[in-house]
Scaffold this active site. Sequence first.
Site, PDB file in Angstrom:
ATOM      1  N   SER B 387      46.285  33.379  23.116  1.00 61.61           N
ATOM      2  CA  SER B 387      45.442  32.629  22.337  1.00 61.61           C
ATOM      3  C   SER B 387      45.462  33.314  20.789  1.00 61.61           C
ATOM      4  CB  SER B 387      43.880  32.263  22.521  1.00 61.61           C
ATOM      5  OG  SER B 387      43.871  31.764  23.774  1.00 61.61           O
ATOM      6  N   HIS B 406      45.415  22.799  17.016  1.00 65.45           N
ATOM      7  CA  HIS B 406      44.483  23.029  17.990  1.00 65.45           C
ATOM      8  C   HIS B 406      44.558  23.747  19.248  1.00 65.45           C
ATOM      9  CE1 HIS B 406      45.001  19.965  20.777  1.00 65.45           C
ATOM     10  NE2 HIS B 406      43.732  19.831  21.386  1.00 65.45           N
TER      11      HIS B 406
END
Lengths: 132, 483
Positions: B387, B406
């Site tokens: 991430s 996103h």
Amino acid sequence: MGFNEIKHTADWALLIWGENIETLFKEAARGMYALMSAQSSQTPRRIYEFSTYQTNLESQLVSFLSELLYCTEQEELIFDSFYFKLSDGGFAVKMEGSNITSIQRQIKAVTFHNLEIKQSNQGYQVEIVFDV
Amino acid sequence: MVRIQDLTRISAYEWEIPKSFRNDMRVPVRIFSTHEMLENSLDDRSLEQAINAATLPGLVGAVTIMPDMHQGYGFPIGGVAATEFPNGVISPRAIGYDINCGVRLLASSIEAEAALPYLEMLSVRLNQLCPSGVGTDGIVNLALPELDHVLKEGSHWAFKNGYANETDLRRTEENGMLTGAKPEKVSDRARKRGKSQLGSLGAGNHFIEVDVVDEIFNEKAASTMGLHTGMLAVQIHCGSRGLGHQICSDYVQEFQTAIQRYGIKVPDRELVCAPMDSPEGVAYLGAMRAAANFAFANRQLLAHAARQAFVDVFAGHFKDWQLHQVYDIAHNMGKLEFHEVEGRRLKVCVHRKGATRAFGPGAPGLPPEYQEIGQPVLVPGSMGTASWVLVGTRTSMLRSFGSSCHGARRVMSRSQAKKEIHGNRLRLELEDRGIHVQAGSMSELAEEAPQAYKDVDMVVETVTKVDIARKVARLMPVVVIKG
């Protein structure tokens, strides 16, 4: 009458067919419960009534299935028998079912994505995409 | 059917579908993507949906599409569209079913290496304290009048009730509370669904993840956020649960007739909308803000539970076991903001569906400590992969209404993933890689397998190349909690 799962990138989708509108709606309910792998206790039997009046059949279908989703979450009920009474601009339905014993997968919403009830050789058919 | 030759190449990472492509388009479509990712996008309807979105009344600038785009309902995921206030429209599907679905990041000073023996216990404790999965109730069950306070106050309700600290509020988008929420515009159905679900993760692609800060790319920004190499951090990804879904469903149904009243034609009924200054538009805006506040409070309660899990597992073993909020950001939201469009400063409703706000340095609304570095942008990867933590830039304010990507881009259908991937085997593979997994359902775990997504790294590379965000840190998972 029946239903088949169809491919959709991010969500679940079903192809549903039935000889008339009532059958189509019943199969849509059965298909949605199958996607959720929803099981019920069969007894005791519960009766639930619902009516919707919308401008078109697609909106009525979304309204009907959304009510069933609401019942799975809030009433912990699934239904196996449906008695429709169609009228101009909507319908009333009396449903019989029982308490949920297990659900494997959550459907969060019924969408209008590509939703179009079409007449076919077998009566009516529709593709429904569910948000999961 | 859109073909690659219908697009104008602006640069290696930027493409345009001109307004002239279709008669009903009001603005062009601007896409941030590599050629390869763009070609992959032709496999689904995301570009067609972007063109459809470009027909909404009141649009300004361009419909902007992020590199993690994929097909949504009516509006593509990864899409940003701004409509001028007050006459432009607001469209529930351009915000999404899961209103204020978003990500919260918490940082710690616990060294991952030293924490290794405790990680399995941590995964169990997080799973016990953070309700997840199908049909699970939340941490609190609210009486309906109390729910109204949550809908109005969001994270501030959590603060008043001992679930938040001042830093949490300061480091949450809009301080965790959108003003103008109207609980009275939320249906009884939505309220009933919400009252028992506050403080729950839900199912699907939502998760809680414990990560290791793997690499730092911007020392100053990372240090300001409290992120240091080798330390543990926690991500919480969820939204407004059944309440938000019900609100979206209610208003999409209602707007089916509203568009006829206002003479609005949309190419896809999923794109139904209403002018922001119409009674329907005002009502939806108020209900949407209420759902957004519910989601802020929801992530806040889960953060509180995650902090308790850290206390239970690490207190006594480590000198500092606290979790400090880095930021909390929405990626399904409609917000009234001021932006400069073609030399004019306009008040617009920025619809972000699968796109995060990414305000640059000095932007209004950022906490004082982030004024210099810009707003943190949280980009979770698929399960088991990296991430990213980014920061917004001044360029994003000019090119994408202050927005960025996103997450990872889904490429495999859920039914295909379920057929090809065995949940238990996937869990063992992840365990072999040192990732502890707690999952309510093995079939849902399979549906969210890393193979079902394109690598998030290329998405991040693209947004940094067009300079709408810059890299700060990369995180690697060590614990995954799935519904």
